[in-house]
Design an enzyme around this catalytic site. Structure first.
Site, PDB file in Angstrom:
ATOM      1  N   LYS A 140      43.417  66.979  72.797  1.00 39.41           N
ATOM      2  CA  LYS A 140      43.062  65.702  72.177  1.00 39.41           C
ATOM      3  C   LYS A 140      44.255  64.757  72.289  1.00 39.41           C
ATOM      4  O   LYS A 140      45.365  65.084  71.863  1.00 39.41           O
ATOM      5  CB  LYS A 140      42.713  65.956  70.713  1.00 39.41           C
ATOM      6  CG  LYS A 140      41.729  65.005  70.128  1.00 39.41           C
ATOM      7  CD  LYS A 140      41.307  65.530  68.757  1.00 39.41           C
ATOM      8  CE  LYS A 140      40.452  64.542  68.036  1.00 39.41           C
ATOM      9  NZ  LYS A 140      40.321  64.889  66.622  1.00 39.41           N
TER      10      LYS A 140
HETATM   11  C1  E4P Z   1      37.681  63.929  64.876  1.00 36.95           C
HETATM   12  O1  E4P Z   1      37.860  64.150  66.034  1.00 36.95           O
HETATM   13  C2  E4P Z   1      38.373  62.850  64.136  1.00 36.95           C
HETATM   14  O2  E4P Z   1      39.737  63.084  64.096  1.00 36.95           O
HETATM   15  C3  E4P Z   1      37.774  62.771  62.745  1.00 36.95           C
HETATM   16  O3  E4P Z   1      36.368  62.724  62.868  1.00 36.95           O
HETATM   17  C4  E4P Z   1      38.291  61.609  61.929  1.00 36.95           C
HETATM   18  O4  E4P Z   1      37.553  61.562  60.730  1.00 36.95           O
HETATM   19  P1  E4P Z   1      38.003  60.695  59.453  1.00 36.95           P
HETATM   20  O5  E4P Z   1      37.924  59.263  59.813  1.00 36.95           O
HETATM   21  O6  E4P Z   1      37.027  61.088  58.387  1.00 36.95           O
HETATM   22  O7  E4P Z   1      39.415  61.109  59.134  1.00 36.95           O
END
Ligand code: E4P
Length: 216
Positions: free
Chosen positions: A87
């Site tokens: 990622k």
């Molecule tokens: C996933 O890949 C993201 O990091 C996550 O969905 C972010 O979610 P949030 O905005 O609730 O922190």
């Protein structure tokens, strides 16, 4: 549409996996910290535990913000398990790193995406997944779902192969709307996944069937 769970909590991952509908897992540094996981070895062990639990892609985020650092970290993460997807944040160095990973056979999830322009760049660099953050966009009084539709339209007419991974999901309704808007994947908290089960008429109907069954 694929279902990923958005957590680093092993109990929640196990629970979602037992439903038989789970296709993968996404994590981020905040979610890992929430589980109290600290230090390179503990982090890598945790990713391995997740990979051994779920048969699907597991996103593991780099912490570096420079090209060399991201490449070094991503290579290490990808070596943990074949299902690891590196990622990478949507920043200038991140785009360069995604291109490097693409050219070297390492799959990526481009994260922190908030505009169609960023999604085009991620696809051009060869990202396997692009993660628009629906909930955070909604929080700012914009429409996160409109961004999913826009990206889906662009990817469709341009024939980009990057999969749209709707992230920052806050409710069961978000999942339904993201599916309608053309997301290939939704990454969701366990509560939102379980929220899809709920309908009062199902509960009322079942109670009546069970009551009538006693007369059979
Ligand atoms: C996933 O890949 C993201 O990091 C996550 O969905 C972010 O979610 P949030 O905005 O609730 O922190």
């Amino acid at each position: 549409m694929k279902f990923f769970i958005d957590t680093a909590n092993l109990a929640q991952i196990r629970e979602a996996n037992q439903l038989g509908i789970l296709d993968g897992v996404t994590t981020n540094p905040s979610l890992m910290a929430k589980e109290g996981i600290r230090g390179k070895e503990a982090i890598e062990k945790h990713y391995l535990d997740i990979c051994e639990m779920v048969d699907g892609d597991v996103s593991a985020e780099v912490l570096s913000t420079d090209f060399d650092g991201m490449v070094a970290e991503g290579k290490r993460l990808a070596a943990i398990h074949p299902n690891i997807v590196v990622k990478v944040p949507m920043i200038r160095e991140g785009v360069k790193a995604i291109r490097w990973f693409t050219n070297n056979g390492i799959r990526t999830n481009c994260t922190l995406v908030f505009s169609a322009g960023q999604a085009i760049l991620a696809a051009k660099a060869g990202a396997s997944y692009v993660s628009p953050f629906i909930g955070r966009i909604d929080d700012g009084n914009w429409d996160g779902m409109e961004l999913i539709s826009q990206i889906a339209h662009i990817y469709n007419i341009q024939e980009f192969r990057t999969e749209i991974l709707a992230a920052s999901i806050r409710s069961a309704l978000h999942i339904v709307k993201a599916a309608e808007a053309g997301a290939h994947v939704c990454t969701c908290p366990l509560d939102s996944i379980l929220g899809l089960l709920k309908h009062p008429l199902t509960d009322i109907g079942l109670a009546k069937f069970l009551e009538d069954a006693k007369k059979m």
